[in-house]
Design a protein around this motif. Structure first.
Motif, PDB file in Angstrom:
ATOM      1  N   VAL A 141       0.828  -1.216   0.000  1.00 16.68           N
ATOM      2  CA  VAL A 141       0.000   0.000   0.000  1.00 16.68           C
ATOM      3  C   VAL A 141       0.862   1.266   0.000  1.00 16.68           C
ATOM      4  O   VAL A 141       0.373   2.334  -0.344  1.00 16.68           O
ATOM      5  N   VAL A 181      -1.904  -7.886  -1.491  1.00 16.71           N
ATOM      6  CA  VAL A 181      -1.700  -6.498  -1.061  1.00 16.71           C
ATOM      7  C   VAL A 181      -1.146  -6.546   0.358  1.00 16.71           C
ATOM      8  O   VAL A 181      -1.777  -7.096   1.254  1.00 16.71           O
ATOM      9  N   THR A 182       0.067  -5.979   0.547  1.00 22.37           N
ATOM     10  CA  THR A 182       0.707  -6.064   1.870  1.00 22.37           C
ATOM     11  C   THR A 182       0.703  -4.721   2.591  1.00 22.37           C
ATOM     12  O   THR A 182       0.387  -3.692   2.012  1.00 22.37           O
ATOM     13  N   THR A 189      -1.130  -3.695   5.080  1.00 13.63           N
ATOM     14  CA  THR A 189      -2.472  -3.113   5.258  1.00 13.63           C
ATOM     15  C   THR A 189      -2.625  -2.416   6.615  1.00 13.63           C
ATOM     16  O   THR A 189      -3.602  -1.719   6.844  1.00 13.63           O
ATOM     17  N   VAL A 244      -5.835  -0.136  -0.242  1.00 10.64           N
ATOM     18  CA  VAL A 244      -6.110  -1.581  -0.260  1.00 10.64           C
ATOM     19  C   VAL A 244      -7.145  -1.918  -1.336  1.00 10.64           C
ATOM     20  O   VAL A 244      -6.916  -2.790  -2.194  1.00 10.64           O
ATOM     21  N   LYS A 266      -6.632  -3.989  -4.798  1.00  9.32           N
ATOM     22  CA  LYS A 266      -7.390  -5.234  -4.995  1.00  9.32           C
ATOM     23  C   LYS A 266      -8.155  -5.177  -6.313  1.00  9.32           C
ATOM     24  O   LYS A 266      -8.204  -6.148  -7.066  1.00  9.32           O
ATOM     25  N   SER A 303      -5.470  -9.545   0.919  1.00 12.05           N
ATOM     26  CA  SER A 303      -4.721  -8.475   1.588  1.00 12.05           C
ATOM     27  C   SER A 303      -4.273  -8.969   2.959  1.00 12.05           C
ATOM     28  O   SER A 303      -4.956  -9.760   3.604  1.00 12.05           O
TER      29      SER A 303
END
Ligand code: GTP
Ligand code: MG
Length: 302
Positions: free
Chosen positions: A94, A120-121, A123, A132, A136, A148
């Motif tokens: 992100v 997705v890291t 978060t 996020v 996505k 995520s």
């Protein structure tokens, strides 16, 4: 469901959180991590095994473009992970510095024609939380499944971790048997892991170009006595960097040594003796023989 096993490559920009993600999924500190980009230099395997199959994660250097020296090796190494894996994880963070960084990774992985998932890291970074959903959607628009996760602040929701692992297993090929011994969580040996730990501590304690021009090699690894004795050498790329690594009154090298020793002791589950020396090998990264000795030569060049 039939048994599945295969290589799952982690592809992302430098610093996206690939190594942290792999360590989290394997539940072991396999790959080194630092706040500086380009920490991982060569592929590192981490395995997770269950009754349903085996995921062999392949942690790769972040994707960069370069045609010279160590950076050329990093670029090729990441390309080979894409080419040789059975399936891929597109790891996007992100807090990516440029807005199209994530898009580049997603496009590259989606065009590989291999099964893939987008992860997705980071978060947990609150002021980037709006990213996020954007990321996505970007993944889903390219036909990938989107997951995520915050791999760093994870507080032990085992079900969440298992759910991600099962998704990973699903995109791997059917296999008659596991690829590695089911007890293994990495194929790295203690010697290489010790080198990587020392390099990680160099990334933590050194700044600007210095950590990028450092390599570590073990000179002697003596496990014959009750106290394992490790003699290692930190190579620097310029004579002037030697004094920086040693520091005033040897303060820097002592700190690197102490931190490394503690980590190696955790890894080996025993007290160890660690001796660190610093040696200048000017422009070692342009020297083919030394690069090969350090393991910085890709399979295709070998
Ligand atoms: N806040 C937060 N930070 C994270 C998370 N995952 C990784 N980081 C941090 O991001 C930085 C980079 O993590 P790495 O795992 O080394 O990233 P990488 O993609 O392997 O980087 P390279 O090996 O350099 O390509 C480190 O400072 C990590 O602690 C996360 O989920 N949340
Ligand atoms: Mg890494």
């Amino acid at each position: 469901m039939s048994y599945k096993a295969g290589f799952l490559g982690l592809i992302g920009q430098p610093n996206a959180g690939k190594s942290t993600l792999m360590n989290f999924l394997v539940d072991e500190k396999v790959s080194i991590v630092s706040a500086k980009p380009q920490t991982t230099r060569r592929r590192i395997l981490g395995m997770w095994t269950s009754d349903a199959g085996q995921v062999v994660f392949v942690d790769a250097p972040g994707l960069i473009k370069a045609d010279k020296g160590l950076n050329a090796f990093l670029a090729k190494e990441a390309e080979e992970v894409i080419r040789n894996s059975d399936a891929l994880l597109a790891v996007v963070s992100v807090d990516e510095s440029k807005s199209d960084d994530a898009e580049k990774i997603i496009n590259l992985v989606a065009s590989s024609k291999k099964p893939w998932i987008g992860v997705v890291t980071k978060t947990d970074i609150e002021d980037k939380a709006h990213r996020v959903l954007i990321l996505k959607k970007m993944i889903e628009d390219k036909g990938g499944k989107a997951i995520s996760v915050s791999a760093k602040t994870y507080k032990g929701d085992l079900e969440e971790r298992e759910a991600i692992l099962i998704e990973c297993l699903e995109i791997l090929p059917v296999s008659p048997a596991p690829l590695y011994d089911t007890e293994m969580f990495t194929n790295e040996n203690v010697r290489d892991m010790a080198c990587e730990i020392i390099r990680e501590r160099c990334f933590e304690n050194l700044h600007q170009e210095v950590p990028y021009q450092i390599a570590v090699r073990i000179i002697k690894f003596d496990e014959t006595g009750p106290l394992p004795k490790i003699y290692a050498e930190i190579l620097v790329g310029r004579e002037s960097q030697k004094a920086i690594v040693i520091g005033k009154g040897a303060s820097v090298i002592k700190q690197i040594g102490m931190e490394s020793r503690k980590e190696i002791e955790k890894l080996m589950d025993t007290k160890v003796f660690l001796d660190l020396k610093v040696q200048a090998k000017p422009e070692w990264f342009d020297n083919k023989r030394i690069m090969k000795e350090l393991g910085y030569v890709t399979e295709s060049e070998d």
